[in-house]
Design an enzyme around this catalytic site. Sequence first.
Site, PDB file in Angstrom:
ATOM      1  N   HIS A 439       0.835  -1.208   0.000  1.00  0.00           N
ATOM      2  CA  HIS A 439       0.000   0.000   0.000  1.00  0.00           C
ATOM      3  C   HIS A 439       0.870   1.259   0.000  1.00  0.00           C
ATOM      4  O   HIS A 439       0.699   2.162  -0.831  1.00  0.00           O
ATOM      5  CB  HIS A 439      -0.923  -0.010   1.228  1.00  0.00           C
ATOM      6  CG  HIS A 439      -1.819   1.184   1.325  1.00  0.00           C
ATOM      7  ND1 HIS A 439      -3.128   1.180   0.914  1.00  0.00           N
ATOM      8  CD2 HIS A 439      -1.590   2.452   1.781  1.00  0.00           C
ATOM      9  CE1 HIS A 439      -3.666   2.377   1.105  1.00  0.00           C
ATOM     10  NE2 HIS A 439      -2.743   3.159   1.641  1.00  0.00           N
ATOM     11  N   GLU A 440       1.805   1.323   0.941  1.00  0.00           N
ATOM     12  CA  GLU A 440       2.641   2.526   1.055  1.00  0.00           C
ATOM     13  C   GLU A 440       3.569   2.675  -0.147  1.00  0.00           C
ATOM     14  O   GLU A 440       3.867   3.793  -0.578  1.00  0.00           O
ATOM     15  CB  GLU A 440       3.428   2.514   2.372  1.00  0.00           C
ATOM     16  CG  GLU A 440       2.565   2.493   3.629  1.00  0.00           C
ATOM     17  CD  GLU A 440       1.498   3.586   3.687  1.00  0.00           C
ATOM     18  OE1 GLU A 440       1.671   4.647   3.038  1.00  0.00           O
ATOM     19  OE2 GLU A 440       0.470   3.392   4.367  1.00  0.00           O
ATOM     20  N   HIS A 443       1.732   4.469  -2.874  1.00  0.00           N
ATOM     21  CA  HIS A 443       1.815   5.933  -2.714  1.00  0.00           C
ATOM     22  C   HIS A 443       3.173   6.430  -3.211  1.00  0.00           C
ATOM     23  O   HIS A 443       3.266   7.437  -3.921  1.00  0.00           O
ATOM     24  CB  HIS A 443       1.693   6.315  -1.232  1.00  0.00           C
ATOM     25  CG  HIS A 443       0.294   6.334  -0.710  1.00  0.00           C
ATOM     26  ND1 HIS A 443      -0.730   7.035  -1.306  1.00  0.00           N
ATOM     27  CD2 HIS A 443      -0.261   5.753   0.393  1.00  0.00           C
ATOM     28  CE1 HIS A 443      -1.844   6.892  -0.599  1.00  0.00           C
ATOM     29  NE2 HIS A 443      -1.586   6.109   0.430  1.00  0.00           N
ATOM     30  N   HIS A 446       3.581   6.520  -6.962  1.00  0.00           N
ATOM     31  CA  HIS A 446       2.799   7.628  -7.529  1.00  0.00           C
ATOM     32  C   HIS A 446       3.634   8.907  -7.490  1.00  0.00           C
ATOM     33  O   HIS A 446       3.556   9.743  -8.401  1.00  0.00           O
ATOM     34  CB  HIS A 446       1.510   7.793  -6.722  1.00  0.00           C
ATOM     35  CG  HIS A 446       0.455   8.583  -7.421  1.00  0.00           C
ATOM     36  ND1 HIS A 446      -0.684   9.036  -6.782  1.00  0.00           N
ATOM     37  CD2 HIS A 446       0.332   9.024  -8.703  1.00  0.00           C
ATOM     38  CE1 HIS A 446      -1.447   9.697  -7.642  1.00  0.00           C
ATOM     39  NE2 HIS A 446      -0.851   9.709  -8.808  1.00  0.00           N
TER      40      HIS A 446
END
Length: 648
Positions: A439-440, A443, A446
Amino acid sequence: MFPEFHSENLPKKESAILEKMESNKSFIQSLLQIDKPTFQNFVKPYQRIQTELGDLVTEISHLNSVKNNEESQTIYSRLLPKLSEYYTDLGQNEDIFATFLKIQSTESDLTKEAKKVLENEIRDFQLAGVGLDAKIKEELKQLLIRLSDLSNQFSQNVLNATNAFSLKLSEAEVKGLPESEKLSAKQEDGSYLFTLHFPSYIAYMTYGENREIRKKLYDGYCTRAPENGKLMEEILELREKEAKLLGFSTFAHLSLATKVADNPEQVIEFIDHLGKKAKPIALQELNEIKNFAKKLGHTDLEPWDLTYYSEKLKKESFSYDEEIYRPYLEKETVIKGTFLFLEKLLGIQFQQVNTSVWEPSVLCYDLIVEGETRSRLYLDLEVRTEKKGGAWMHNWKPHFQDETGKTELPVAFVVASFPKATKTQPSLLRPSDVVTLFHELGHALHHLLSRVNEAFVSGVNGVEWDAVEFPSQFLENFAYEPKVLELFAKHYETKEPIPNSYIETMVKAKNFMSAMGVVRQLEFAKFDMLIHMEKPTESRVQEILDQVRKEFSVVFPPAYNKFQNSFTHIFAGGYAAGYYSYKWAELLSANAYYSFVDRGVFDLDHAAHFRKTVLEKGGSGNAMDLFRDFYGKDPEIDALLRLNGIAA
């Protein structure tokens, strides 16, 4: 190519920030003297100096999160009101605003990125109070300074309360806990220490057989920081006042001015629609746990029993036990395997580098695409007492091109609170930790893959808040893909790959009790939206929470549970009237994820298309438009229901 991160000398960093604020003010005055301002000679340098200040502030806020101590708390608290004043003055500067308007109306050949910068900046100036009379501007400024201070206090109170609580347990009292958890908790005197830091707390709540101890931990966890009740009341009052001063009917409307969703009613309709689908299934799931507990002789199920019996039922239903996976998920091997997965999925590579770090266990990597070094990533993954709990990505530097044509490369930190390595055992992760890591990293990618040349809309900068979770949720879904797990799930001692039967079980168990998880998220999201649609007192906040629980919850906590007092996401993070973003973005991520799965997961052409239409574009376009560029149409809710194991 990349600056080194130095963790020493916080007072020096503080001085650098104070000096930079003053030099920026002088520089802006010189920019305002330009006879014919253009995007190139005015907006470009303006973005650069603000980015330079942001980079300096990130260093201190990052250290306050990962090496929190009295000095970092004092310096950070001292800086916050000054920074708040600086940004408020900046946001209310009529001359800068007029110059932006002039450039927007006179330059017709601007790039899409440049147009987006101006569009965002003009909107943000309006939201900061440009055009208001001097008295109201000053009132707004003081209000924002106070809000900044209150949010910091709220967060610090939660951390202090978390650190203040611990239970020293005997061998008999840790019955039921896996050896790895006992090892993590074991003290030199032979006792076992459990705290409210999440890895420690959840370990006992999941496996600890002693019900009284589970209740003590639960009570400690859900009654943290009672003093935050009054802070919360003041925060909500000031937010409502801010909205009114800026011409919005409520803070919820103000918050949505910078998001994809149009209005609070649209968000509530989305939440309610999902709730109607999920709640009947959540009730079935709860009954399954109750019936199972009854078979074991327990009829009065309480909130502190749920995780424990849920885990036992999961084990019985699927022979699933998170613990049996941990020897196959050694942290260093997982990191290497994750990078191999990202290379296969997105065609990107990570190369470890030696550089200065703030803690010996921190790792640093350069990200390489098509032979070109594009960005740098720091990983700080192990739990420490001086580190705030949870996991996050912190963007340090964005990708951009300054006014001289020089390109700056992005840098980001990924921080988590995974089990610590001991003298006898490395850091062994749970499957849920791998999901968090993915998940991290979503980020981070991105931010790190950005090709945008304007700092204010590069990477995660400028991305609408209700779309910022899209890449992170997209990536976390792959943590359950057999083709992905086969790349890195190997026993840390024998090096044997994880058995296929384990992977099959894990995939089957993925959506175990998922509807209960969905209604809990919806409860948080609607509560957040509703409290920001009025100016509630502390007691009214509780009434709203109780009302929302009646709509969505299948488990009702005791009256003394004050979950709201530690809801840092909305009172000390950026999620105020925006917590729904997790589910909103999940709608996008579910559709994108299945577009890969339906192509067999690894498809480099499809990956390049995703990278170029979404990840490399950052905040340079409307998130929904970028999604459509990638997907070819609007997202469909069926994909979100499929992801959560809920029938459409």
